[in-house]
Enzyme design. Structure first.
Site, PDB file in Angstrom:
ATOM      1  N   CYS A 102      17.160 -17.347   0.696  1.00 29.94           N
ATOM      2  CA  CYS A 102      16.425 -18.117   1.471  1.00 29.94           C
ATOM      3  C   CYS A 102      15.289 -19.070   0.569  1.00 29.94           C
ATOM      4  O   CYS A 102      15.248 -18.640  -0.693  1.00 29.94           O
ATOM      5  CB  CYS A 102      15.582 -17.073   2.298  1.00 29.94           C
ATOM      6  SG  CYS A 102      14.553 -15.829   1.285  1.00 29.94           S
ATOM      7  N   ASP A 124      50.200 -24.521   8.013  1.00 26.26           N
ATOM      8  CA  ASP A 124      50.335 -26.034   8.368  1.00 26.26           C
ATOM      9  C   ASP A 124      52.106 -26.163   8.510  1.00 26.26           C
ATOM     10  O   ASP A 124      52.783 -25.607   7.914  1.00 26.26           O
ATOM     11  CB  ASP A 124      49.816 -26.859   7.198  1.00 26.26           C
ATOM     12  CG  ASP A 124      50.359 -28.425   7.549  1.00 26.26           C
ATOM     13  OD1 ASP A 124      49.818 -29.124   8.445  1.00 26.26           O
ATOM     14  OD2 ASP A 124      50.537 -29.063   6.452  1.00 26.26           O
ATOM     15  N   CYS A 183      31.800   0.398 -23.103  1.00 25.60           N
ATOM     16  CA  CYS A 183      31.882  -0.123 -24.484  1.00 25.60           C
ATOM     17  C   CYS A 183      31.739  -1.574 -24.179  1.00 25.60           C
ATOM     18  O   CYS A 183      31.146  -2.158 -24.977  1.00 25.60           O
ATOM     19  CB  CYS A 183      33.370   0.192 -25.199  1.00 25.60           C
ATOM     20  SG  CYS A 183      33.627   1.843 -25.684  1.00 25.60           S
ATOM     21  N   CYS A 190      36.604   2.632 -23.648  1.00 23.91           N
ATOM     22  CA  CYS A 190      36.367   2.517 -22.322  1.00 23.91           C
ATOM     23  C   CYS A 190      35.582   1.355 -21.615  1.00 23.91           C
ATOM     24  O   CYS A 190      34.852   0.669 -22.406  1.00 23.91           O
ATOM     25  CB  CYS A 190      35.804   4.010 -21.669  1.00 23.91           C
ATOM     26  SG  CYS A 190      34.245   4.107 -22.150  1.00 23.91           S
ATOM     27  N   CYS A 249      12.927 -17.376  -2.099  1.00 20.37           N
ATOM     28  CA  CYS A 249      13.871 -17.365  -3.432  1.00 20.37           C
ATOM     29  C   CYS A 249      13.664 -18.226  -4.606  1.00 20.37           C
ATOM     30  O   CYS A 249      12.915 -18.082  -5.486  1.00 20.37           O
ATOM     31  CB  CYS A 249      15.322 -16.925  -3.297  1.00 20.37           C
ATOM     32  SG  CYS A 249      15.818 -15.687  -2.445  1.00 20.37           S
TER      33      CYS A 249
END
Length: 877
Positions: free
Chosen positions: A121, A573, A196, A193, A124
């Site tokens: 908004c 289409d 990291c 993992c 912000c």
């Protein structure tokens, strides 16, 4: 506000303390600028530049005295006792000098425009402006919520390097609009993992020369926008406990075997010492020796995790390495050396298996890279020369023999052949190609020898774009992945804090020994790492997108993969999607002349028209070797047809409305016209100003694969299929009945297609729109998912659509929907399996059933099973 106060605010050029100053120092640059701003607001600019002992008593307009106020120039507008002692121009700056001052101030500012993402908004925008104005060195900030853009003026250009990070702290994303990026891709080795990746990101983000960094565990790659030397980036990654190299094939080839060899040897050595210690415990060997063997196993296998843990803590992350290192060290401190050694070895073994498994998912892109040959045979005069594809230029002529792969995109100059385009389009059958046809790098020449004129350099070929877009897609986070990451970021610290509480609180209240609760706390630490949960989504997405790419479907990211899995209705289409898009003559009805004569006249009239219907008639005549007549005065009649003069007679070819305007009776053929139109034909009436000679019916043919694809979609439970077309209702009904679509909408303009898409969405359906990616852009953008067809021939389609079917047909659409749905199911399976494994492990800790090594096994084992489950998507047929 009093009059005196008003004057003080608007005419504050010189304060009371400044009265003794000379006239030429009366106005500061700041106050001059203030005066200019007030002039824009409607106040008298000159009134803000006054030097007078009675400054607070004069009104806004009294800066210039008397009746002469309107006549004097800005430079002489001073009302002061000292006015005559100074020159007129020294009292106040002229309007011209004011402008010069403002221009000089703007020149000193380094102004950069940014795009802002995340604003919900207008407030912000105000938040960003207020936040940035507090930053030292920023002189001006203006944020527009409507355009999503921000303009920032700073004292020094280097300050702009910090703007994106400052905006990110405020909860938004900023990216320079016109700034040139030094974006590079690096291959990362040593990640165990997903956490990291977060450690590397946090570490690099602290470097002032790094503007943006994104690390993807699934692909093993890092994207960095920086202003420093690549060697410095590599060193920074090494400081974080990992290894990095610029993403080039040579470096990967040289380094990967070496990395794997080192990883395997440490795991094996750690296992050997663990085994020796375990066996020694059943013999009369001294306990001190056994402890030493376990300690060596911990040191060898734990060196890398401890190193990574150190940098993770330094970067503010709690990754798997931190938790495992804590568990191993804690076990040693309480005398559980076997447990500590087992934790380290199982963790190292799990990582080795996990990395090897996930490497399989990364192979999907490497297999695409290997599609194109590294050399090409270039024709130079009468000689054939072998060159690296990087050395081949546009317009060079390359020779491709039967059985060889085509090295670069190009156009056939000589020869004809069948080309296997499956690597690009996924088409099951070879495509016949001849002179002037386009061929793509990576496809296979199955029969004749071809001379091909190169049209794209090696980095611009279709396969190169596919590889680039797929890599980008695999690095984009899907909504489910973003949710899991947010969950893990909250879950891990909470469980870490809980583990510390378990270690400390019960013993303080005398509920058990310190060693007992410390052990349970360490087990809880191991269970805390959500490794399997974090990789449950990205590995699935990487596998699915890689599978799709190998089958000629380009999915632009995990978001669109997930959307394809929940689509309930598909809007097609008609022209060029369900049908060939190339009209053909379906029927010829002669009234006055024989059939060939009618076609010859029609061909003559349509000879200079580029309209698809005109070309269909011309092609029909050429196939039957019917020559055109001598004609003149060719003329197109907009929206109705064309005309030409043949042997002095005016002939017309057009729709029935044209002949109604010419007052030519269509009564004799009216029933036939209605019948042909109802059967989906477009009608071309041929005649003169006085009579009708015949009718040519033109129709768009349905693609051979269309009916099969629609039946397959119905077979997998697609709720509704809709056809959108600008054709008349008769044509729409015919195509709808032949293809098997559920509903059809006819006589639609492009904006009408958007309305239909919204109507379907209002009915509560998630809608995918399929078109050519160009003509149906508004409808594609409005739909929940935009799918373009024929991407191999149009760069625009590859860039704009969410999903691209590289082939010019619907053959791979059912596969795409099935793959997306299976990916969603596997992601759900992975997430639930990971969560249930954690809950079971947590429940078994407190009764003392779950040991440390069992906790490690449950975590690494769950991660491996999640990866293997995700890899099933690679084998989806």
């Amino acid at each position: 506000m009093s009059k005196a106060a008003k004057v003080e605010s608007s005419c504050s050029c010189c304060s009371d303390q400044d009265i003794t100053k000379t006239a030429d120092s009366c106005c500061s640059e700041e106050e001059t600028e203030k005066g200019e701003n007030e002039e824009e607001e409607g106040t008298d600019a000159s009134a803000s530049c006054c030097s007078s002992e009675t400054q607070q008593e004069v009104t806004d307009s009294s800066c210039c005295s008397g009746e002469a106020q309107q006549e004097v120039t800005a430079s002489s507008c001073c009302s002061s006792e000292t006015q005559h002692e100074a020159t007129a121009s020294s009292c106040c700056s002229t309007a011209e000098s004011n402008n010069d001052m403002q221009d000089n101030k703007e020149e000193k500012q380094h102004i950069v425009e940014y795009t802002i993402q995340g604003m919900d908004c207008p407030s912000c925008a105000a938040t960003i402006e207020k936040g940035l104005r507090k930053t030292t060195g920023i002189q001006s900030v203006q944020v527009s919520y409507g355009t999503g853009k921000m303009t920032v003026g700073a004292e020094e250009a280097s300050i702009h390097n910090q703007i994106p990070k400052q905006v990110q702290k405020l909860g938004f994303e900023a990216e320079p609009l016109h700034a040139t990026k030094n974006m590079e891709t690096y291959q990362i080795d040593g990640m165990d993992c997903g956490s990291c990746a977060m450690t590397i990101e946090k570490h690099l983000s602290k470097n002032p020369n790094v503007q943006d960094v994104s690390v993807n565990f699934s692909t093993g790659k890092m994207q960095v926008d920086h202003t420093t030397d690549p060697k410095e980036i590599v060193k920074e990654v090494q400081r974080a406990g990992f290894d990095a190299s610029l993403d080039t094939s040579e470096q990967q080839t040289d380094q990967e075997p070496k990395k794997k060899k080192v990883g395997t040897s440490t795991t094996t050595l750690s296992g050997i010492f663990l085994g020796l210690g375990f066996l020694g415990s059943f013999t009369s060997i001294s306990p001190a020796v056994i402890t030493a063997l376990y300690a060596v196993a911990i040191l060898i296998g734990g060196f890398k995790p401890v190193k990574s843990a150190f940098y993770a803590i330094k970067s503010g992350s709690l990754d798997m390495n931190v938790l495992m290192a804590s568990a191993a060290v804690g076990a040693a401190l309480i005398g559980e050396w076997f447990e500590g050694a087992m934790v380290v070895w199982l963790f190292a073994l799990g990582n080795t298996l996990q990395n090897r498994s996930i490497e399989r998912t990364r192979e999907s892109i490497k297999s695409l890279v290997n599609l194109t040959p590294s050399e090409a045979t270039v024709r130079s005069g009468e000689q054939l020369i072998r060159k690296a594809v990087e050395e081949v230029a546009i317009d060079d002529v390359i020779v491709v023999k039967p059985g060889e792969k085509i090295p670069l995109d190009g156009e056939i100059l000589a020869g004809s052949s069948s080309i296997n385009q499956a690597p690009i389009t996924g088409e099951s059958l070879p495509v016949d190609k001849q002179q002037e046809d386009t061929v793509y790098a990576g496809t296979i020449n199955e029969s004749g020898s071809l001379d091909i004129r190169v049209t794209k350099l090696v980095e611009d070929t279709t396969i190169a774009k596919i590889i680039h877009l797929v890599e980008e897609a695999q690095e984009k986070k899907a909504p489910s992945q973003a949710f899991v990451d947010r969950f893990a970021s909250i879950y891990t610290p909470i469980v870490f804090a809980l583990a510390l509480s378990v270690m400390v609180v019960p013993p303080l209240f005398g509920l058990g020994t310190w060693g007992e609760w410390l052990y349970k706390g360490l087990a809880l630490l191991v269970v805390a790492c959500p490794c399997a949960l974090v990789i449950s989504t990205p590995v699935s997405i990487v596998s699915a997108i890689g599978n799709a790419a190998k089958n000629g479907v380009l999915i632009k990211g995990g978001t669109f993969l997930e959307k394809a899995g929940v689509v309930q209705a598909i809007a097609f289409d008609k022209t060029g999607t369900l049908t060939e898009g190339k009209p053909k003559v379906a029927e010829v009805l002669s009234v006055k002349h024989d059939r060939d004569e009618l076609i010859a006249i029609a061909r003559t009239i349509e000879a200079y028209s580029t309209h698809p219907i005109a070309q269909a008639i011309t092609t029909y005549a050429e196939e039957r070797a019917i020559d055109m007549k001598e004609g003149e005065a060719f003329q197109a009649i907009a929206g109705k047809g064309a005309q030409a003069t043949i042997d002095g007679v005016e002939y017309f070819a057009g729709n029935p409305a044209l002949f109604n305007e010419l007052n030519v009776s269509l009564h004799e053929i009216e029933e036939r016209l209605d019948s042909l139109q109802k059967n989906g034909n477009t009608l071309v009436v041929v005649g003169t100003r006085t009579e009708v000679l015949g009718i040519i019916a033109v129709a768009d043919t349905i693609r051979p694969i269309t009916v099969q694809a629609i039946q397959a979609l119905k077979g997998i439970g697609m709720n509704e299929m809709v056809m959108l077309t600008g054709d008349n209702d008769g044509t729409a009904k015919k195509i709808a009945s032949e293809t098997g679509v559920d509903r059809h909408f006819a006589d639609l303009l492009p904006e009408d297609k958007v309305t239909v898409i919204k109507q379907l969405q209002d009915e509560g359906k998630r809608v995918a729109m399929i078109g050519d990616g160009i003509n149906d852009a508004p409808a594609l953008a409005t739909a929940d998912l935009g799918i373009a067809m024929g991407g191999a021939g149009t760069d625009t389609a590859m860039e704009t659509a969410d999903i691209v079917l590289m082939a010019d047909n619907l053959e791979k659409l059912p596969h795409t929907i099935r793959l997306s749905r299976k990916a969603l199911n596997i992601i759900k399976q992975n997430v639930w399996f990971s969560l249930l494994t954690k809950l079971a492990a947590l429940a078994l800790i407190f009764p003392g059933i779950l040991t440390l090594w069992m906790a490690v096994l449950s975590d690494t084992g769950a991660a491996i099973l999640v990866i293997l489950n995700s890899m099933r998507l690679l084998r989806q047929k």
